[in-house]
Every structure is written in structure tokens, then in C-alpha cells.
Design a protein around this motif. Structure first.
Motif, PDB file in Angstrom:
ATOM      1  N   PHE A   1      11.697  34.122  12.176  1.00 21.59           N
ATOM      2  CA  PHE A   1      10.482  34.306  12.798  1.00 21.59           C
ATOM      3  C   PHE A   1       9.413  33.127  13.522  1.00 21.59           C
ATOM      4  O   PHE A   1       8.824  33.332  14.178  1.00 21.59           O
ATOM      5  N   TYR A   2       9.817  32.193  12.483  1.00 20.67           N
ATOM      6  CA  TYR A   2       8.929  30.886  12.837  1.00 20.67           C
ATOM      7  C   TYR A   2       9.707  29.769  13.774  1.00 20.67           C
ATOM      8  O   TYR A   2       9.340  28.804  14.115  1.00 20.67           O
ATOM      9  N   MET A   3      11.053  30.492  14.138  1.00 22.86           N
ATOM     10  CA  MET A   3      11.758  29.527  15.107  1.00 22.86           C
ATOM     11  C   MET A   3      11.073  29.158  16.388  1.00 22.86           C
ATOM     12  O   MET A   3      11.026  28.089  16.845  1.00 22.86           O
ATOM     13  N   PRO A   4      10.601  30.169  16.941  1.00 21.84           N
ATOM     14  CA  PRO A   4       9.809  29.898  18.168  1.00 21.84           C
ATOM     15  C   PRO A   4       8.863  29.024  18.232  1.00 21.84           C
ATOM     16  O   PRO A   4       8.651  27.796  18.911  1.00 21.84           O
TER      17      PRO A   4
ATOM     18  N   ASN B   1      16.212  38.788  15.681  1.00 25.71           N
ATOM     19  CA  ASN B   1      15.130  39.036  16.529  1.00 25.71           C
ATOM     20  C   ASN B   1      15.411  39.810  17.871  1.00 25.71           C
ATOM     21  O   ASN B   1      14.950  40.834  17.912  1.00 25.71           O
ATOM     22  N   THR B   2      16.511  39.431  18.693  1.00 23.99           N
ATOM     23  CA  THR B   2      16.861  40.015  19.773  1.00 23.99           C
ATOM     24  C   THR B   2      17.289  41.547  19.424  1.00 23.99           C
ATOM     25  O   THR B   2      16.941  42.278  20.214  1.00 23.99           O
ATOM     26  N   ILE B   3      18.316  41.529  18.453  1.00 20.83           N
ATOM     27  CA  ILE B   3      19.016  42.918  18.206  1.00 20.83           C
ATOM     28  C   ILE B   3      17.677  43.998  17.825  1.00 20.83           C
ATOM     29  O   ILE B   3      17.828  44.864  18.238  1.00 20.83           O
TER      30      ILE B   3
ATOM     31  N   GLY C   1      10.084  34.688  22.212  1.00 19.61           N
ATOM     32  CA  GLY C   1       9.926  34.999  20.362  1.00 19.61           C
ATOM     33  C   GLY C   1       8.481  35.163  20.112  1.00 19.61           C
ATOM     34  O   GLY C   1       8.256  35.812  19.179  1.00 19.61           O
ATOM     35  N   MET C   2       7.710  34.275  20.592  1.00 19.63           N
ATOM     36  CA  MET C   2       6.358  34.006  20.207  1.00 19.63           C
ATOM     37  C   MET C   2       5.487  35.493  20.390  1.00 19.63           C
ATOM     38  O   MET C   2       4.602  35.574  19.881  1.00 19.63           O
TER      39      MET C   2
ATOM     40  N   LEU D   1       2.510  24.644   8.255  1.00 20.40           N
ATOM     41  CA  LEU D   1       1.947  25.897   9.181  1.00 20.40           C
ATOM     42  C   LEU D   1       2.919  26.843   8.715  1.00 20.40           C
ATOM     43  O   LEU D   1       2.756  28.079   8.570  1.00 20.40           O
ATOM     44  N   THR D   2       4.312  26.796   8.515  1.00 17.74           N
ATOM     45  CA  THR D   2       5.097  27.756   8.050  1.00 17.74           C
ATOM     46  C   THR D   2       4.870  27.902   6.666  1.00 17.74           C
ATOM     47  O   THR D   2       4.843  29.165   6.217  1.00 17.74           O
TER      48      THR D   2
END
Lengths: 283, 289
Positions: free
Chosen positions: A156-159, B32-34, A122-123, A209-210
Motif C-alpha cells: 500500500f505504501y509503495m506508490p 494491489n492490481t489483482i 496506486g495512490m 510517514l509509513t
């Protein structure tokens, strides 16, 4: 302190040429901020350079008071604060938990390993490609508001966060958890009582960071809740840009107000912020 | 019996791990994926973002290649990204060497040079916009570069470099601190001082920081958006439209939803390929050294 060949302490020489060069270089950092301050405190614009950049004759707060009203500062500030705090707290809780489940299983179970790479990938996904479908999706789900923006930040910040936490988890010996398990503790309580507190340094990094990224972000609230009348601090600056078109004193007062919360935070948490940003990048 | 009990406990543990992983995966997929897949699917349509639309196959992708505006946005974005990435890294490395040497007020210097990092790019953009519109012309007696289609990109580069040097410098300082003092001492016996010391001792040893910084800065620069909104709105004469800005502008309010989705797909692939190639290339250089 350096030592000479005999082990005696030698006073290190201060490199004055470099010190002076760095001092001169600081002008590039300070000048834009100095310019903002002197213009914000002045009344009316001078046409010549000396007039623009001289210190104000009287330090009036009028521009700031007006800017607070025009940009609805306290509301925007509160919205930014709520979004940032919620996004950071939820990220720390959920991302560390996800990293725990993934990190402790990815070497034995394919699903967890695959999930790791799936999330990390996802990054590479720029917001530009998610943006248009997300505008539609959040509208359908009635998430075109602050709640939606907060959920998006957590995703969004999960990766980045999962990668940081998983890396950190490698340094925490598994023996601690095994000992707790022998004592009959469940995975869930082992996590919250033993692992979560041990990851404290990484929580600080992730939070910094987040938090920095969310606080200063423009694009997500702009496309998801732009035009709804609910503003974050950066959005308020954008919305009232037309009002500032002719009044630079007011505009700069407003810019300074927008920067102020972060500057105050930086003054108090400078070490944590610098080390957070460094740890995050160097891993 | 004992092994049975153990496997039961093991199954209970696994259950907890799955109970954690699956909801989080669902959340990630949902937001994210969808949207990523939806964006990809929309790229094959002529959707305006509202109302009915037709499936047009790969027509959007074909049209993109003859679209001058999109072509220019790629040229602009890459020009800015490459120039700003190189400048940021060179300036930051010099700054880091200075901040890591035996200077007075070391921590005060480091704290001050870090300030741009914490400020919002949008507001910084507004401040620099004023700087380039009024201060620079007053100093040089020329007209503002923000009004010149050939020069406006320079203003964007300046503001990008001003902000991104902070983090880049700190990462270089960390890299420099990891170089043990005796490497320099041993090197100085062999006559490695000054430039030679930097070239043959310091630089090879801080290659990991160079990799991190090049990839990180380049990726951020390619996604430039806030500074464009604050300083030029893509102008003058569309000369400073970054890829993200064009997708945002034309995709969301210009009736080119499907078309800009195709643009975004290409942009996504480019970002991924560049980041991966850059990491590979710079990592291989690290190993050689």
C-alpha cells in the motif's frame, strides 16, 4: 535578526497579540487531552461538568492497571510494534531499491517508465475497493494474520514511497555510480555502498510517514485479522469498547495508554517527525 | 573488443535492474492490481461473500442509482469532505500565518499544534465522542448532537478538522517560509500591508502549498472511516454512514459483497477523477499567477 538601513542589528519586536491568540488557541488542542487525563485518573464519574473536569483528588493508577489487563495492552503493543517496525524496514529497503531501478532507467527504457506510472497510480486506489477481495485472497493464501497485514502495508505504501525516492534520486549525480563502475563494482554493491547511504534523509521521511500511518491504521488489521484474537493497539481499543460502555474512567485510561507510545516517541523525535511529514507532502 | 566488453557489462547491469524490478512488480500486482480486478469482476455478480453466486451483469450498478442508503452515504461523505477541507485549509492558513510571525515560544507552539497529527484517529474519535455526548450538552443544556440525525455530521467534521489541521498547517508554514523577505519589503513600499499584502503577495506565492493541501485533505476526507467507527457507527438513523463505512459494513458482514464491490468501483473512479481534476484546476491557477 533584522538590520536597519545602516546595517545595524535591530532587535525584532515580539508580536504579543498573536502570541496571546495562539496561546488561547492551544486550548482546543490541550482540552481533549486534559479531559482524557483527569477522567483516567479518577474513580467514578461525576454528573456535573465541574466534577468531570476538576483535577482528581488522588492520582490513582488503578484504572491504568486494570486497562492494561482488560485490553491485554502489552500483547497488542508488541503486535503493533512488530507490524510497524517490519513494515517500515522492509518498505525502506524494497521501495528505495525499486525506485533506484526505476529512476535510473525510466528515461531510456519504456518498461521502467511504465512501471513507474503503474505503481504511482496506486495512490488513487482507495482501500475500500481492495478490502473485500483482499479478505478472500488473504484467507486463501493463509495470510489473514500479522504477516499478511505487513505484506499489505509494504504494497500500500509503495506508490508514495517510490514517488518520494525517485524524486530524491534525481538529485544524486549519476557520476558517482559511474566512477564506482569503472572501479569494477557491480550495480548491486554500488547501490548498497553508495546510493543507499546517500538517500538517508529520504529514508527518514519514508520511515516516519509509513510508520505513523501503519501504527495508527485501523482498517487493514480490522478486515484482515479482526476476530482472530490477535490485536493491534487500535484493534484492542475497538474490541474492548463494550467492556468500557459503563466505565469511562477505565476507557480513558485505556485511550491514554494507546496514545502514550506515540507521544513518547514524539517527545524524542519531534523534529524528525515534523520534517518527515513536511518533506513527504511537499516532495 | 572494447565496445563488446562494455555492452556485456551493460547487459549485466540491466539484468540486475530487471532482477530488482520484476519481483517488486509481481508483489504490487498480487496485492494491489489483482484485488482491484477481482473487485471489479465481483461487481457484476450477486455474491454474498460466501457460497455460490450468479453473474448479474450491470444490475448492481443500476440498483445503486435508486438505492437511497447509498445515495445518502455519498451526500454525507461529500458534505463532510467539502466542509472539512475548506475549514481545515482556512484555519490552517490562519494558524500558519500566526506561527510564522514574530512570536515568542515559536518552536514550542509549533510542536504543540502538531500533536493531533501523531494520534490515532480511532482513539481521538472515542475521546471526542465523550466530549460531544457529555461535555457539550452540559455546557449548552441541549441534547447531544451525536444523537441528532441532522447534526451528527457536524461532530464528525469537528474531529476531522481537529486532526487534519496539524499537517496542513506545517505545509503552509513551509510555503510561507519560501516567500523571500524582500518581496514583502518591496510590497510595503507600494503600500501592500495587512490584508492587501496577504491577498496580492503571500497567497499567490504560496499557491503550490494550497494545491498540495486541498488535494491531500480532500482525498483523506473522502475516505473517512475511523472517526465514523469511533463516534457514530453510521448512526443515528444511518445519517453518518460514509462511503467507506457502508462498503465495509454491508460488503463484509451485510451479505452485499458483489453489490458493495460495484459501489467501491464507482467510489474509486470518483476519487481518481476528483484528485486529478483538482490538481489540474489548482495547477492552472498557479501558472496564471
Amino acid at each position: 535578526m533584522a538590520k536597519d538601513a545602516f546595517g545595524a542589528k535591530v532587535k525584532e519586536k515580539v508580536n504579543w497579540p498573536v502570541t496571546i491568540l495562539l496561546l488561547i488557541g492551544l486550548i482546543t488542542i490541550i482540552f481533549p487531552l486534559y479531559m482524557a487525563v483527569v477522567i483516567a485518573f479518577k474513580d467514578g464519574m461525576s454528573t456535573d461538568l465541574a466534577g468531570i473536569l476538576s483535577l482528581p483528588a488522588t492520582w490513582s493508577l488503578d484504572n491504568f492497571i486494570e486497562a492494561i489487563q482488560v485490553t491485554d495492552f502489552f500483547n497488542s503493543f508488541m503486535n503493533s510494534l512488530i507490524i510497524t517496525v517490519v513494515a517500515v524496514v522492509v518498505s525502506v529497503l524494497i521501495h528505495s531499491l525499486a525506485a533506484y531501478a526505476i529512476g535510473r532507467n525510466m528515461d531510456r527504457k519504456k518498461l521502467f517508465k511504465a512501471s513507474y506510472y503503474f505503481i504511482i497510480a496506486g495512490m488513487y486506489v482507495p482501500f475500500a475497493i481492495l478490502m473485500m477481495p483482499l479478505v478472500k485472497q488473504t484467507a486463501i493464501l493463509h495470510l489473514d494474520n500479522m504477516v499478511g497485514v505487513m505484506i499489505l502495508y509494504v504494497v500500500f505504501y509503495m506508490p508514495m514511497d517510490v514517488m518520494l525516492y525517485t524524486g530524491y534520486l534525481r538529485n544524486i549525480p549519476i557520476a558517482l555510480e559511474e566512477a564506482a563502475r569503472v572501479d569494477g563494482a557491480s550495480t548491486w554493491s554500488t547501490y548498497w555502498k553508495i546510493i543507499f547511504p546517500l538517500m538517508k534523509p529520504m529514508h527518514a521521511t519514508v520511515a516516519i510517514l509509513t510508520g505513523l500511518a501503519v501504527w495508527n491504521d485501523v482498517m487493514t488489521p480490522l478486515v484482515i485479522m479482526g476476530g482472530s484474537g490477535v490485536n493491534t493497539l487500535p484493534l484492542a481499543q475497538m474490541s474492548f469498547q463494550t467492556a468500557f460502555a459503563t466505565d469511562y474512567n477505565l476507557a480513558f485510561a485505556s485511550y491514554l495508554l494507546a496514545m502514550l507510545p506515540m507521544i513518547i516517541f514524539y517527545i524524542f523525535a519531534q523534529k524528525q517527525i515534523i520534517s518527515g511529514v513536511t518533506n513527504g507532502a511537499v516532495k | 573488443m572494447a565496445s563488446l566488453a562494455k555492452s556485456k557489462v551493460g547487459a549485466g547491469r540491466d539484468k540486475t535492474f530487471y532482477a530488482i524490478l520484476i519481483p517488486i512488480l509481481i508483489l504490487f500486482v498480487a496485492f494491489n492490481t489483482i484485488p482491484l480486478i477481482t473487485g471489479f469482476l465481483y461487481s457484476f455478480t450477486d455474491s454474498k461473500g460466501y457460497g455460490a453466486f450468479n453473474i448479474v451483469g450491470v444490475q448492481n450498478y443500476i440498483d445503486m442509482f435508486s438505492d437511497v442508503r447509498i445515495g445518502n452515504s455519498y451526500l454525507f461523505t461529500f458534505k463532510v469532505a467539502v466542509v472539512a477541507t475548506i475549514l481545515t485549509n482556512v484555519i490552517s492558513l490562519v494558524l500558519a500565518l500566526g506561527l510564522n510571525s514574530k512570536i515568542k515560544f515559536k518552536s514550542a507552539f509549533r510542536a504543540l499544534y502538531f500533536v493531533p497529527q501523531i494520534l490515532g484517529a480511532l482513539v481521538v474519535g472515542y475521546v471526542f465522542s465523550y466530549f460531544f455526548t457529555y461535555i457539550v450538552p452540559a455546557l449548552t443544556g441541549t441534547s447531544s448532537i451525536l444523537a441528532d440525525p441532522n447534526l451528527a455530521w457536524i461532530a464528525i467534521v469537528v474531529v476531522l478538522v481537529w486532526q487534519s489541521c496539524a499537517q496542513t498547517t506545517i505545509i503552509y508554514i513551509t510555503g510561507l517560509q519560501s516567500v523571500p523577505e524582500d518581496v514583502y519589503e518591496a510590497g510595503s513600499l507600494d503600500g501592500a500591508t495587512g490584508w492587501n499584502q496577504f491577498r496580492y503577495l503571500t497567497l499567490p506565492l504560496i499557491m503550490p502549498s494550497v494545491t498540495t493541501n486541498m488535494v491531500l485533505v480532500m482525498k483523506n476526507m473522502l475516505m473517512v472511516f475511523d472517526q465514523i467507527v469511533a463516534m457514530t457507527s453510521g448512526g443515528p438513523a444511518q445519517s453518518t454512514e460514509s462511503i467507506s463505512y457502508l462498503i465495509y459494513n454491508n460488503g463484509l458482514s451485510g451479505g452485499q459483497f458483489g453489490y458493495q464491490c460495484a459501489n467501491a468501483v464507482i467510489f474509486f473512479i470518483l476519487i481518481a477523477v476528483i484528485s486529478i481534476l483538482q490538481t489540474r484546476f489548482l495547477n492552472s491557477r498557479e501558472e496564471q499567477l
